[in-house]
Scaffold this active site. Structure first.
Site, PDB file in Angstrom:
ATOM      1  N   SER A 198      53.775  46.956  44.806  1.00  0.00           N
ATOM      2  CA  SER A 198      54.639  46.755  43.689  1.00  0.00           C
ATOM      3  C   SER A 198      54.117  47.047  42.344  1.00  0.00           C
ATOM      4  CB  SER A 198      54.820  45.101  43.817  1.00  0.00           C
ATOM      5  OG  SER A 198      53.493  44.366  43.981  1.00  0.00           O
ATOM      6  N   GLY A 249      48.211  45.281  44.183  1.00  0.00           N
ATOM      7  CA  GLY A 249      47.206  46.134  43.801  1.00  0.00           C
ATOM      8  C   GLY A 249      47.523  47.573  44.684  1.00  0.00           C
ATOM      9  N   LEU A 250      46.532  48.200  44.317  1.00  0.00           N
ATOM     10  CA  LEU A 250      46.665  49.675  45.104  1.00  0.00           C
ATOM     11  C   LEU A 250      46.419  49.635  46.584  1.00  0.00           C
ATOM     12  CD1 LEU A 250      44.297  51.574  42.782  1.00  0.00           C
ATOM     13  CD2 LEU A 250      46.661  51.889  42.717  1.00  0.00           C
ATOM     14  N   SER A 251      46.925  50.895  47.347  1.00  0.00           N
ATOM     15  CA  SER A 251      46.736  50.763  48.616  1.00  0.00           C
ATOM     16  C   SER A 251      45.129  50.788  48.995  1.00  0.00           C
ATOM     17  CB  SER A 251      47.331  52.114  49.145  1.00  0.00           C
ATOM     18  OG  SER A 251      47.144  52.287  50.523  1.00  0.00           O
ATOM     19  N   GLY A 252      44.982  49.985  49.970  1.00  0.00           N
ATOM     20  CA  GLY A 252      43.597  49.834  50.364  1.00  0.00           C
ATOM     21  C   GLY A 252      42.799  48.975  49.296  1.00  0.00           C
ATOM     22  N   ALA A 253      43.400  48.362  48.490  1.00  0.00           N
ATOM     23  CA  ALA A 253      42.505  47.327  47.521  1.00  0.00           C
ATOM     24  C   ALA A 253      42.382  46.154  48.287  1.00  0.00           C
ATOM     25  CB  ALA A 253      43.617  46.856  46.532  1.00  0.00           C
ATOM     26  N   GLY A 254      42.833  45.787  49.320  1.00  0.00           N
ATOM     27  CA  GLY A 254      42.328  44.325  50.280  1.00  0.00           C
ATOM     28  C   GLY A 254      43.598  43.579  50.216  1.00  0.00           C
ATOM     29  N   LYS A 255      44.503  43.689  49.714  1.00  0.00           N
ATOM     30  CA  LYS A 255      45.658  42.723  49.530  1.00  0.00           C
ATOM     31  C   LYS A 255      45.929  42.129  50.927  1.00  0.00           C
ATOM     32  CE  LYS A 255      48.842  45.891  48.267  1.00  0.00           C
ATOM     33  NZ  LYS A 255      47.879  46.751  48.555  1.00  0.00           N
ATOM     34  N   SER A 256      46.119  42.851  52.053  1.00  0.00           N
ATOM     35  CA  SER A 256      46.609  42.097  53.385  1.00  0.00           C
ATOM     36  C   SER A 256      45.350  41.402  53.796  1.00  0.00           C
ATOM     37  CB  SER A 256      47.049  43.164  54.151  1.00  0.00           C
ATOM     38  OG  SER A 256      48.263  43.979  53.967  1.00  0.00           O
TER      39      SER A 256
END
Length: 205
Positions: free
Chosen positions: A105, A31-38
């Site tokens: 990615s 997902g985008l940067s800041g999407a909440g993946k981590s």
């Protein structure tokens, strides 16, 4: 490469998985940067770890401090970054671990290339589909501001495209609902496909 052969280990993935009492798998958060993946991957890992699972979280920022510190952000370097991560993740899954990877990615080709290295049951794509407007509002690292000003080039979502998955196993928008509910959805899915067995599911209830 003709003189290099694959060495078969006396202990295989099945034996390692049996010892750990779990089914190894790679969850690929994109997902985008800041999407909440981590954040999402970290919360899931914590829940799994506390329930007795053997896990490891690969994070996009962290690998650039060591494994990929020689790489920049050109298209070629980004591809190589993900290739390396995919290979490391495969080794970790072979070790019997539940692996969580949180990387932008941005292209389907990159993600599909990593997926192709795993049996169907051992790769789970999680699309963290939080809208660009929300990601930009969050901007936890100040990267969107820099991208908008031209300080950062080829920034995914602004000056470089993000190709959303066409058939992700799970899609989660972190701007809707709370983290506990989102982690619960992941746990329920993993239980349904028997990554989490009935006994350990009780510890996650």
């Amino acid at each position: 490469m003709t003189n290099i052969v694959w060495h078969q280990h006396p202990v295989d993935q099945a034996a390692r998985a049996e010892q750990k009492g779990q089914n190894p798998v790679l969850l690929w958060f994109t997902g985008l940067s800041g999407a909440g993946k981590s954040t999402l991957a970290g919360a899931l890992e914590r829940a799994l770890f506390e329930a007795g699972f053997h896990t490891y979280l690969l994070d996009g920022d962290n690998v650039r401090h060591g494994l990929c510190k020689d790489l920049g952000f050109t298209v070629e370097d980004r591809d190589e970054n993900l290739r390396r991560v995919g290979e490391v993740a495969k080794l970790m899954v072979d070790a019997g671990l539940v692996v969580l990877s949180a990387f932008i990615s941005p292209t389907r080709e990159e993600r599909d290339s990593i997926r192709a290295r795993f049996p169907v049951s051992q790769f789970i794509e999680v699309h963290v589909s939080t809208p660009l407007s929300v990601c930009e509002q969050r901007d936890p690292k100040g990267l969107y501001v820099k991208a908008r000003s031209g300080e950062i080039s080829n920034f995914t979502g602004i000056s470089s495209p993000y190709e959303a998955p066409l058939a992700a196993e799970l899609t989660i928008d972190t701007s809707k609902g709370d983290l506990v509910t989102q982690v619960r959805a992941l746990i329920d899915y993993l239980t349904a496909i028997n990554v989490i067995n009935a006994d350990k599911a009780k510890a996650l209830a």
